[in-house]
Design an enzyme around this catalytic site. Structure first.
Site, PDB file in Angstrom:
ATOM      1  CB  CYS A   1      -0.917   0.001   1.226  1.00 16.45           C
ATOM      2  SG  CYS A   1      -2.109   1.364   1.253  1.00 16.45           S
ATOM      3  CB  CYS A   2       3.904   2.177   1.974  1.00 19.76           C
ATOM      4  SG  CYS A   2       3.336   2.389   3.678  1.00 19.76           S
TER       5      CYS A   2
ATOM      6  CB  CYS B   1      -0.828   3.983   8.833  1.00 21.64           C
ATOM      7  SG  CYS B   1      -1.562   2.878   7.616  1.00 21.64           S
TER       8      CYS B   1
ATOM      9  CB  CYS C   1       6.382   4.367   4.207  1.00 23.26           C
ATOM     10  SG  CYS C   1       7.157   5.935   3.783  1.00 23.26           S
TER      11      CYS C   1
END
Length: 231
Positions: free
Chosen positions: A116-117, A202, A227
């Site tokens: 996702c990052c 997050c 990240c």
């Protein structure tokens, strides 16, 4: 870069002097990435108040930022009458990821969180840094044990450019005092225990006695919380 240039840049200078020296002595593209944290706001002020127009200020809009972050963004553009360039995730890639993995898959595994990052941050950053000679960041050594080995100016092998970390050795108190004295707009979440502010799902406020990075991806192993933007 030549040794003499690095020596001059590393000499004791104010944040304004160091950024102006960089802007006046680098012929290539210079970019500064802001996430609207308090350190980034300090650097933004130094760039905008000096009209260092050859330093491009940009941000990555992941689509999952806090409303307070968007408000800080808006206030910053109004106060300095400047535009902050924005980079977004690739719509098709993000759409496929969400349709396949769900809206909040990052809680399920570190692998999915990093994926996702990568989609929301790393890929847009790659576009933002394309062709840049120097990347200015708001990294500070206090933020993470992994950042203690950083230098103020160093070669970044991953992105093939120089990374300039002008606030690397500043303390939190020094940053806060500078911002307060100059009336620089900052994210009000900092007043509520948020230290490192990223995407809303997050990030949480830290508790008394917790590490600086405890509020980021708090459900994961604390050994290395990054990240992928900085390695």
């Amino acid at each position: 870069m030549k040794t003499e240039f690095i020596k001059q840049l590393n000499q004791s200078k104010t944040i304004e002097e160091s950024l102006r020296f960089l802007a006046e002595n680098v012929s290539g593209k210079i970019v500064f990435s802001t996430s609207f944290g308090i350190e980034d706001q300090l650097i933004t002020d130094a760039v905008f108040t000096q009209n260092l127009n050859n330093i491009e200020v940009f941000t990555l809009d992941t689509g999952r930022l806090f409303q307070e972050t968007y408000s800080t963004w808006h206030k910053t553009e109004l106060q300095y009458n400047k535009h902050i360039k924005t980079y977004y995730p690739q719509a098709n890639t993000l759409e496929s990821f969400i349709n396949e993995k769900g809206i909040n898959p990052f809680y399920e595994s570190q692998e999915l969180r990093k994926q996702c990052c990568h989609i929301r941050k790393v890929e847009p950053l790659q576009g933002a840094l394309k062709g840049a000679a120097v990347w200015i960041t708001g990294l500070r050594a206090e933020h993470s044990p992994n950042r203690n080995t950083l230098e103020i100016l160093q070669w970044d092998e991953q992105y093939q450019l120089y990374k300039f970390n002008p606030l690397l050795h500043w303390t939190t108190e020094e940053v806060k005092q500078y911002v307060a004295q100059k009336g620089i707009p900052y994210n009000v979440l900092h007043d509520k225990g948020f230290i490192s502010i990223g995407c809303a799902p997050c990030t949480r406020a830290i508790k008394e006695g917790e590490d600086f990075r405890a509020g980021r991806w708090w459900w994961e192993d604390a050994s290395k919380k990054e990240c992928g933007l900085h390695r």
